[in-house]
Structure formats: structure tokens, C-alpha cells
Design an enzyme around this catalytic site. Sequence first.
Site, PDB file in Angstrom:
ATOM      1  N   TYR A 216     -14.598  17.573 -15.501  1.00 46.38           N
ATOM      2  CA  TYR A 216     -15.516  16.237 -15.415  1.00 46.38           C
ATOM      3  C   TYR A 216     -16.447  16.196 -14.446  1.00 46.38           C
ATOM      4  CZ  TYR A 216     -14.968  11.229 -15.134  1.00 46.38           C
ATOM      5  OH  TYR A 216     -15.656   9.945 -15.299  1.00 46.38           O
TER       6      TYR A 216
ATOM      7  N   ARG B 151       0.847  -1.241   0.091  1.00 46.85           N
ATOM      8  CA  ARG B 151       0.071   0.015  -0.098  1.00 46.85           C
ATOM      9  C   ARG B 151       0.885   1.374   0.059  1.00 46.85           C
ATOM     10  NH1 ARG B 151      -1.993   1.494   4.397  1.00 46.85           N
ATOM     11  NH2 ARG B 151      -2.790  -0.660   5.192  1.00 46.85           N
TER      12      ARG B 151
ATOM     13  N   ASP C 174      -5.936  19.802 -13.745  1.00 43.73           N
ATOM     14  CA  ASP C 174      -6.341  18.423 -14.469  1.00 43.73           C
ATOM     15  C   ASP C 174      -5.923  18.439 -16.066  1.00 43.73           C
ATOM     16  OD1 ASP C 174      -7.645  16.102 -15.643  1.00 43.73           O
ATOM     17  OD2 ASP C 174      -9.217  16.151 -14.214  1.00 43.73           O
TER      18      ASP C 174
ATOM     19  N   LYS D 122      -7.211   7.339 -19.354  1.00 46.94           N
ATOM     20  CA  LYS D 122      -7.460   7.873 -20.939  1.00 46.94           C
ATOM     21  C   LYS D 122      -6.136   7.751 -21.703  1.00 46.94           C
ATOM     22  CE  LYS D 122     -11.163   8.703 -18.405  1.00 46.94           C
ATOM     23  NZ  LYS D 122     -11.573   9.931 -17.991  1.00 46.94           N
TER      24      LYS D 122
HETATM   25  C1  LIG Z   1     -11.934  10.335 -16.616  1.00 42.76           C
HETATM   26  C2  LIG Z   1     -11.503  11.570 -15.785  1.00 42.76           C
HETATM   27  C3  LIG Z   1     -11.593  11.694 -14.735  1.00 42.76           C
HETATM   28  C4  LIG Z   1     -11.534  10.685 -13.530  1.00 42.76           C
HETATM   29  O1  LIG Z   1     -10.959   9.669 -13.880  1.00 42.76           O
HETATM   30  P1  LIG Z   1     -11.241   7.989 -13.627  1.00 42.76           P
HETATM   31  O2  LIG Z   1      -9.885   7.287 -13.743  1.00 42.76           O
HETATM   32  O3  LIG Z   1     -12.422   7.657 -14.439  1.00 42.76           O
HETATM   33  O4  LIG Z   1     -11.474   7.868 -12.084  1.00 42.76           O
HETATM   34  C5  LIG Z   1     -11.021  13.074 -14.082  1.00 42.76           C
HETATM   35  N1  LIG Z   1     -10.740  14.007 -14.987  1.00 42.76           N
HETATM   36  C6  LIG Z   1     -11.012  14.069 -16.284  1.00 42.76           C
HETATM   37  C7  LIG Z   1     -10.796  14.964 -17.066  1.00 42.76           C
HETATM   38  C8  LIG Z   1     -11.477  12.812 -16.811  1.00 42.76           C
HETATM   39  O5  LIG Z   1     -11.574  12.946 -18.286  1.00 42.76           O
END
Ligand SMILES: *Cc1c(COP(=O)(O)O)cnc(C)c1O
Length: 397
Positions: A116, A64, A188, A213
Amino acid sequence: MEFRSNFENPKLTNKNQYMKFSTKAIHAGQQPCPTTGAVMTPVYLTSTYVQEEIGKHKGYVYSRIANPTRTALEQNIAALENGKHGIAFGSGMAAVDAIFRLLKPCDHVIISHNVYGGTYRLAKQVLEDYRLQFEFIDTTNIKLVEQTIRQETRMIFVETPTNPTMEITDLKAIVKIAKGNRLISVCDNTFATPYLQQPLEYGIDIVVHSLTKYLNGHSDMLGGLVVTNDMKTAERLRFIHKSTGGILSPFDAWLCLRGVKTLPIRMEQHSTNAIQVARWLLKQRKVKRVLYPGLPSHPQHKLAKKQMKKFGGMISFDLGSFEKAKKFLKKVQLCALAESLGGVETLISHPATMTHASVPKDQREKSKVTEGLVRLSVGLENVDDIIKDLQQALKNI
Ligand SMILES: *Cc1c(COP(=O)(O)O)cnc(C)c1O
């Protein structure tokens, strides 16, 4: 404490700052196994590590806290962002949640109004119960950001380009405001990836990613990652990470390590395909609006050109009504109707009912996530085939 990967090549690590991006994507945080010569970093499927005597170990104690496969990925992506510290989580949302845990009750966060949908839900439906205050505003409007700051403001959280309306926030301007008011700045960077945009270079304090992504890029794992240059922030985030336990598994870390090696060529091709699709969409009578930062018609095209290397693979376009969007999404064949983005395959979605369903209608309308809006994650198929599919679907609405 910083964890050193067994597979970190100290010679290369020290040269990280001199290596070019594509080289870092393949080598940063990794080296052939000193024992076997294995070129690829193994998946360390172990929960714990043997200790020679009390207090004497090789830096790894319990998975962890740290795991060598995860450490390799953390160092790799930190290097891509030109950052010192990377911390990998089990999902993008776990990473975003850890960042908000840097705050105390009553602290106020200024946040992009069309972040998001999951970030919006976390803020409004979970963290506001713990007395954090979130103010969702248009962060492309720098004056408005300045006016929104109050005594309790501690953080500015931006997403650029935003999801799904592709708005661009000026990172340099955000940093100036944050520094002037002693606020933590967060970006982000999921849509752009470090290949197209490096927020730390503008002075942003913390970069967050959904690894799910583009960084992984193959739609086969979930993960999140936080990068920062600030030692104190990194220490606190590591403490939160090990205490709350939302960690990335070794196997998912390994998948992402493999995926990220091709990030530069994937982002080049995503961008090349997307601009062609965007130009084609612009010419279609049935398409009311095309949102892509690479188009000169995009309101922040100039800023995008300055801030980003290329414009990425995400496009949103408006078909005018929910009924038309629904019909269109039923007709597409090659483009898969699915949540998520950033994979090699083209994915298409309807933000108002899918990724942004948890955002209330009035807030959605304020941030221009209309009922006719369709979001396209342009994949790496031959672009002619993608356009052909969109064309046949359009013909039928
Ligand atoms: C998908 C996404 C998230 C969240 O990520 P997960 O891996 O699905 O928890 C946060 N910010 C953006 C811009 C995203 O496209």
C-alpha cells in the site's frame, strides 16, 4: 493485562475455536447486555470509568487504554483470524506504524515492493528518519527474500495479494525463512480478509488490517487492527497503543462491529462478481492486461488457490497509457472514481496518481504500477450493471 468486554459471552468465547466463521463474525466478543438485554453492543461514549476505591475497578480505567465497544471489536476480529489478541487503531496506518515501533534504530525490514502506498510513505519519509532501514523487494521471489537477509534484519513485512498488482506471496515459505532467521513476520491481510486467508494459521506472527476496507465494508469509518498469538508481542503493542494514542473511537468500533457481521456473505459475493468482471475484461481488446488471482492466466494462480478460499473483489487492469486511463475514468458512471476499496459500492481508481502517488516513478515502474493501470474494487451491485458501465466507458476511449 487483557481486557474483558462486559458483552463478552464467556460460554461462547471458550467455544470460539469450535464455532464456524460466520457464527464468530456475528457473536465473537459479544453477548446481549446483562443489564438490559440489548442484543447489540452499545457505543460506550465515555472517556473514563468510576473506581470504587483506589486500585479497585472493573478493568476499565480510561478509554485510551480500553473501551468496551472497542474491546468487543478487538475480540471479534482476533477470533476471525484465529488469534488470541486484537488491538484496534484509529486507522490502518496507525496500526502499521505501531508494528514498526517494535523495532530499534538500525534494524532492517524486508518488505513487499508494492505494498500500500501509505505504508511505503511511512517507511521512506517518516521512519527512515529514525534510522530504521527498509528494503523493498519482490517477496513473491522467495530466493530473493532469503538473499536479502542480513545481520540487522529483524522483520519481514508482506502484503498478499498486493496493492494494486495482485501479486501473491507464499506465506508458508515466508514463515519458514522468518523462523529460521529469528525474524518477526508480518502480513497485511486487508485485501483478503480472514474470510479468504488466515495468515496466523501459516505461522505468521502479526496480522494487520485496515478496517476501513472489507472488514467494515460500508465506506463509513476508518480504522486499523493488529492480531497476534504471541503474548509478549501483544503486550508491547498494547503499550505502544496506549502510549502513542492512535486509538479507534467507540463509535467507529461500533460501526465496524456491525459491518463485520456480514463479512462472509459480502466476501462471497465480491468474489463471485469479481471473477465475472475479470473474465469479461480478459476478452476486451482495449484491455492490455488483467490482474486477478482467480484467473488461470495469473502467474501465481496455483498458489492463490492453495492459500486463499476465494479470490476477493480486487482487480487491476491496464489500458496501455495514462491518456486512455484518464479518459476511461472520466467516462465511468456507476463505478465511483475514488480512493479506498472494500465497500459495498464499486470504486475505481488510478494507482499511479492516487494511492501510489507518493511512490517515486522508478520504484513504481519496478513494481509494475504502470500509468495505464486502473484498479477496481468490485462492489455488490448486480454484476451486469457493473459490466455495462465498464463497457460504455471502454467504448469511448
Ligand atoms: C488502506 C490500506 C491501508 C491503510 O489503511 P487506512 O485505514 O487507510 O489507514 C493499509 N494497507 C492496505 C493494504 C490498505 O488497502
